[in-house]
Every structure is written in structure tokens, then in C-alpha cells.
Design a protein around this motif. Structure first.
Motif, PDB file in Angstrom:
ATOM      1  N   ARG A 159      19.689  13.312   5.818  1.00 52.57           N
ATOM      2  CA  ARG A 159      20.039  11.888   5.910  1.00 52.57           C
ATOM      3  C   ARG A 159      18.923  11.079   5.279  1.00 52.57           C
ATOM      4  NH1 ARG A 159      17.564   8.482   9.466  1.00 52.57           N
ATOM      5  NH2 ARG A 159      16.375   9.343  11.204  1.00 52.57           N
ATOM      6  N   PRO A 160      19.212   9.844   4.872  1.00 50.16           N
ATOM      7  CA  PRO A 160      18.185   9.025   4.222  1.00 50.16           C
ATOM      8  C   PRO A 160      17.017   8.700   5.158  1.00 50.16           C
ATOM      9  CG  PRO A 160      20.375   8.155   3.802  1.00 50.16           C
ATOM     10  CD  PRO A 160      20.534   9.193   4.864  1.00 50.16           C
ATOM     11  N   ILE A 161      15.845   8.633   4.586  1.00 50.46           N
ATOM     12  CA  ILE A 161      14.611   8.292   5.296  1.00 50.46           C
ATOM     13  C   ILE A 161      13.906   7.198   4.504  1.00 50.46           C
ATOM     14  CG2 ILE A 161      12.320   9.128   5.977  1.00 50.46           C
ATOM     15  CD1 ILE A 161      14.546  10.210   7.723  1.00 50.46           C
ATOM     16  N   ARG A 162      13.350   6.234   5.223  1.00 50.13           N
ATOM     17  CA  ARG A 162      12.582   5.171   4.567  1.00 50.13           C
ATOM     18  C   ARG A 162      11.107   5.307   4.955  1.00 50.13           C
ATOM     19  NH1 ARG A 162      15.673   0.874   2.625  1.00 50.13           N
ATOM     20  NH2 ARG A 162      13.988  -0.635   2.976  1.00 50.13           N
ATOM     21  N   ALA A 163      10.286   5.519   3.949  1.00 54.48           N
ATOM     22  CA  ALA A 163       8.836   5.615   4.162  1.00 54.48           C
ATOM     23  C   ALA A 163       8.168   4.412   3.506  1.00 54.48           C
ATOM     24  CB  ALA A 163       8.292   6.911   3.573  1.00 54.48           C
ATOM     25  N   VAL A 164       7.277   3.770   4.231  1.00 58.26           N
ATOM     26  CA  VAL A 164       6.472   2.687   3.659  1.00 58.26           C
ATOM     27  C   VAL A 164       5.104   3.262   3.295  1.00 58.26           C
ATOM     28  CG1 VAL A 164       5.130   0.634   4.281  1.00 58.26           C
ATOM     29  CG2 VAL A 164       7.589   0.660   4.625  1.00 58.26           C
ATOM     30  N   LEU A 165       4.701   3.032   2.059  1.00 64.13           N
ATOM     31  CA  LEU A 165       3.397   3.462   1.564  1.00 64.13           C
ATOM     32  C   LEU A 165       2.473   2.255   1.444  1.00 64.13           C
ATOM     33  CD1 LEU A 165       1.305   5.311   0.146  1.00 64.13           C
ATOM     34  CD2 LEU A 165       2.606   4.955  -1.985  1.00 64.13           C
ATOM     35  N   LEU A 166       1.286   2.370   2.041  1.00 63.26           N
ATOM     36  CA  LEU A 166       0.271   1.321   1.977  1.00 63.26           C
ATOM     37  C   LEU A 166      -1.034   1.935   1.489  1.00 63.26           C
ATOM     38  CD1 LEU A 166       0.917  -0.096   5.563  1.00 63.26           C
ATOM     39  CD2 LEU A 166       1.868  -0.993   3.433  1.00 63.26           C
ATOM     40  N   ALA A 167      -1.794   1.178   0.728  1.00 66.47           N
ATOM     41  CA  ALA A 167      -3.091   1.663   0.257  1.00 66.47           C
ATOM     42  C   ALA A 167      -4.000   0.481  -0.049  1.00 66.47           C
ATOM     43  CB  ALA A 167      -2.928   2.529  -0.995  1.00 66.47           C
ATOM     44  N   ASP A 168      -5.292   0.716   0.038  1.00 65.41           N
ATOM     45  CA  ASP A 168      -6.309  -0.216  -0.460  1.00 65.41           C
ATOM     46  C   ASP A 168      -6.199  -1.618   0.142  1.00 65.41           C
ATOM     47  OD1 ASP A 168      -7.553   1.583  -2.610  1.00 65.41           O
ATOM     48  OD2 ASP A 168      -5.438   1.651  -3.123  1.00 65.41           O
ATOM     49  N   LEU A 169      -6.073  -1.675   1.453  1.00 68.85           N
ATOM     50  CA  LEU A 169      -6.102  -2.972   2.124  1.00 68.85           C
ATOM     51  C   LEU A 169      -7.495  -3.600   2.023  1.00 68.85           C
ATOM     52  CD1 LEU A 169      -4.726  -5.101   3.958  1.00 68.85           C
ATOM     53  CD2 LEU A 169      -5.457  -3.709   5.923  1.00 68.85           C
ATOM     54  N   HIS A 170      -8.532  -2.776   2.116  1.00 72.35           N
ATOM     55  CA  HIS A 170      -9.923  -3.242   2.005  1.00 72.35           C
ATOM     56  C   HIS A 170     -10.231  -4.405   2.948  1.00 72.35           C
ATOM     57  CE1 HIS A 170     -11.400  -0.705  -1.248  1.00 72.35           C
ATOM     58  NE2 HIS A 170     -10.218  -0.834  -1.817  1.00 72.35           N
ATOM     59  N   GLY A 171      -9.524  -4.444   4.063  1.00 70.12           N
ATOM     60  CA  GLY A 171      -9.814  -5.459   5.059  1.00 70.12           C
ATOM     61  C   GLY A 171      -9.301  -6.845   4.740  1.00 70.12           C
ATOM     62  N   PHE A 172      -8.505  -7.015   3.692  1.00 67.65           N
ATOM     63  CA  PHE A 172      -7.971  -8.341   3.389  1.00 67.65           C
ATOM     64  C   PHE A 172      -6.957  -8.754   4.450  1.00 67.65           C
ATOM     65  CE2 PHE A 172      -9.726  -7.411  -0.780  1.00 67.65           C
ATOM     66  CZ  PHE A 172     -10.240  -8.654  -1.148  1.00 67.65           C
ATOM     67  N   ARG A 173      -6.763 -10.047   4.547  1.00 69.13           N
ATOM     68  CA  ARG A 173      -5.873 -10.590   5.574  1.00 69.13           C
ATOM     69  C   ARG A 173      -4.657 -11.220   4.926  1.00 69.13           C
ATOM     70  NH1 ARG A 173      -8.245 -15.175   9.420  1.00 69.13           N
ATOM     71  NH2 ARG A 173      -7.973 -16.370   7.503  1.00 69.13           N
ATOM     72  N   PHE A 174      -3.515 -10.991   5.540  1.00 69.42           N
ATOM     73  CA  PHE A 174      -2.253 -11.585   5.092  1.00 69.42           C
ATOM     74  C   PHE A 174      -1.653 -12.355   6.256  1.00 69.42           C
ATOM     75  CE2 PHE A 174      -2.998  -8.109   2.206  1.00 69.42           C
ATOM     76  CZ  PHE A 174      -2.560  -8.593   0.976  1.00 69.42           C
ATOM     77  N   GLY A 175      -2.015 -13.614   6.329  1.00 68.03           N
ATOM     78  CA  GLY A 175      -1.553 -14.437   7.439  1.00 68.03           C
ATOM     79  C   GLY A 175      -2.409 -14.229   8.680  1.00 68.03           C
TER      80      GLY A 175
END
Length: 277
Positions: A41-57
């Protein structure tokens, strides 16, 4: 107003629009679909990299909301989620909250190993519920699908252990996976190590580190420079196929001011794994 003045105003306006687009630091979702006969069955994976401590909101609300909006079954973090110098609190708060969205797996990059306190931070991340795949293999199930998840530590680990031999460790950990059932995923921070990674039986390899090649001209240049890859690097962002293996490289979440990215927005990558046929 003369015709030449009008054209000058239009040219300046176009230039401002171009500059605004080139320096756009708003989050974007980028999705790739990968079929496999190993999936039921379908699977959704979220890939994240290189946040380096930045803030989003405030309290990372914008980033967390965007991730949650993708309805992920699993979250893969391909290193440099913390920075070696700055903004540690932003990173640790994010790690504490992201596990509330979906199971999260985190392989350290070069910036993690630059920190003297990385073992303590890794322990904190695991206390939040993050699985730190540091030269480690895990077997999991998501519905009817079996997965083998592996993490290959960055070569910067030599800062901690001068005798560390990443290739030998991978050989020991990953050769036995050849006959192991399930869909095999490797998290390896540096895309320039793909020649080492693809020796092993992985269906999907995910990386970061290249920061999109720093300067991108959509449709023409997919990156100007990346660490360890040099000028016009081959692996900066996107999905690359190597035989039966797909290598997905994130352009990362960092939004530096001193050396700004050009036409490279911070991205949340969605990897849609679907049954073949």
C-alpha cells in the motif's frame, strides 16, 4: 512620461521581482513518487535535512504545520538538524515536537559530530522519541509493509574516533541485509558518498548536505557548488536513479543570510512510495 522612462520602470520592476524570487526563503513542499513491487500500500515519507537550527515561525509552528499537512507515515532526517555553533534551542524544540506527527528517524551529519555535546543531544533526542540511526539498522512495519531502515554516520565522526572507518562499518552492517525481506531505506547525510552507499541492497537512499548547490537556475543549472562535489555538482537536489536504487537528495531547510541561497527555497520533501503496477 516618456517611452524610455516607462521601459526603465518596467525593467527595474522585473529586476526586483527576479531578485525577490531568487532570495525567496519561504518553505516549499517538493514531492517525488517512487513505485516498488515490495510495497502493498502507499506510504508517505517526509525527508528533512540541514535545519541548522533555523526557525520557521514561533515555536517552529510553520514548519511543523507543513510537515503535519503532508500526513506522513514516517519522517526521515538526514543530518545537520542541529548546527555546530548556533540556535540549538530551535533544533531541540523541533525534535521534541516532530515526533508527535509521525515516527521520526534521524541520522547525524557533519555538524552533529562537530559538537562536543553531541552524545548528550542524541540522548535527549531519543528521550523525546526520535530514533537516532547512528550506524544502526532497525526493522519496522507500517501497515502491511515491512521496512528495513539504516543510518550511515558521517565521516566527520572521525573527530570523535580517529580510527573510525565508515566503509568498514557499512560493510559489516549492510552486507547482511541483502537477503532480508522488506523495503530497504538508507539515511546517509552526504550525497557525494553515493558510490559507497549503492554497493548495498537499498531501494531508497536519502541525503542532504549539498544545500541545493547554493545557486540554482531552474531548468538550466541544478547547483553551482557543493561541499565535496565542487563546481557544477552532480547531486544537489532531486531524485536520481542508480539501477534499482533511487537516491533522493534534499536541498535542505537552512536559510543562511551571509551566503544566501539563490533560487533555492527551504524545502520539505515528500517521498511517495507506491506499489508498482
Amino acid at each position: 512620461m516618456t517611452t524610455s522612462t516607462i521601459w526603465t520602470i518596467l525593467a527595474l520592476a522585473a529586476l526586483l521581482v527576479l531578485i525577490a524570487a531568487a532570495c525567496d526563503r519561504r518553505l516549499i513542499v517538493r514531492a517525488y513518487t517512487i513505485p516498488s513491487n515490495k510495497l502493498h500500500r502507499p506510504i508517505r515519507a517526509v525527508l528533512l535535512a540541514d535545519l541548522h537550527g533555523f526557525r520557521f515561525g514561533r515555536d517552529q509552528a510553520t514548519l511543523l504545520r507543513m510537515i503535519a499537512g503532508q500526513n506522513p507515515d514516517i519522517i526521515l532526517m538526514a543530518g545537520d538538524m542541529v548546527d555546530d555553533r548556533r540556535r540549538l534551542e530551535n533544533s531541540m524544540f523541533f525534535l521534541r515536537e516532530v515526533v508527535k506527527i509521525a515516527p521520526a528517524y534521524y541520522t547525524p551529519g557533519n555538524h552533529e559530530f562537530r559538537r562536543q555535546d553531541w552524545p548528550d543531544l542524541a540522548g535527549m533526542a531519543e528521550s523525546y522519541g526520535v530514533v537516532v540511526l547512528s550506524d544502526r539498522v532497525e526493522e519496522i512495519r507500517i501497515g502491511d509493509n515491512a521496512f528495513v531502515l539504516a543510518g550511515a554516520d558521517d565521516t566527520a565522526k572521525r573527530r570523535w574516533d580517529r580510527n573510525y572507518q565508515g566503509d568498514a562499518v557499512m560493510e559489516q552492517l549492510f552486507v547482511p541485509l541483502t537477503d532480508q525481506p522488506g523495503y530497504h531505506i538508507l539515511i546517509g547525510h552526504r550525497p557525494d558518498r553515493i558510490d559507497q552507499y549503492k554497493r548495498y541492497d537499498f531501494d531508497l537512499i536519502v541525503s542532504g548536505h549539498a544545500h541545493g548547490g547554493q545557486v540554482r537556475i531552474p531548468g538550466l543549472v541544478n547547483g553551482l557548488f557543493a561541499p565535496q562535489q565542487g563546481v557544477f555538482p552532480p547531486y544537489t537536489g532531486g531524485a536520481y536513479r542508480h539501477g534499482n536504487t533511487v537516491h533522493v537528495v534534499s536541498r535542505g531547510l537552512a536559510k543562511p543570510v551571509f551566503l544566501p541561497k539563490v533560487f533555492i527555497r527551504p524545502e520539505v520533501v515528500v517521498v511517495k512510495l507506491v506499489p508498482e503496477g
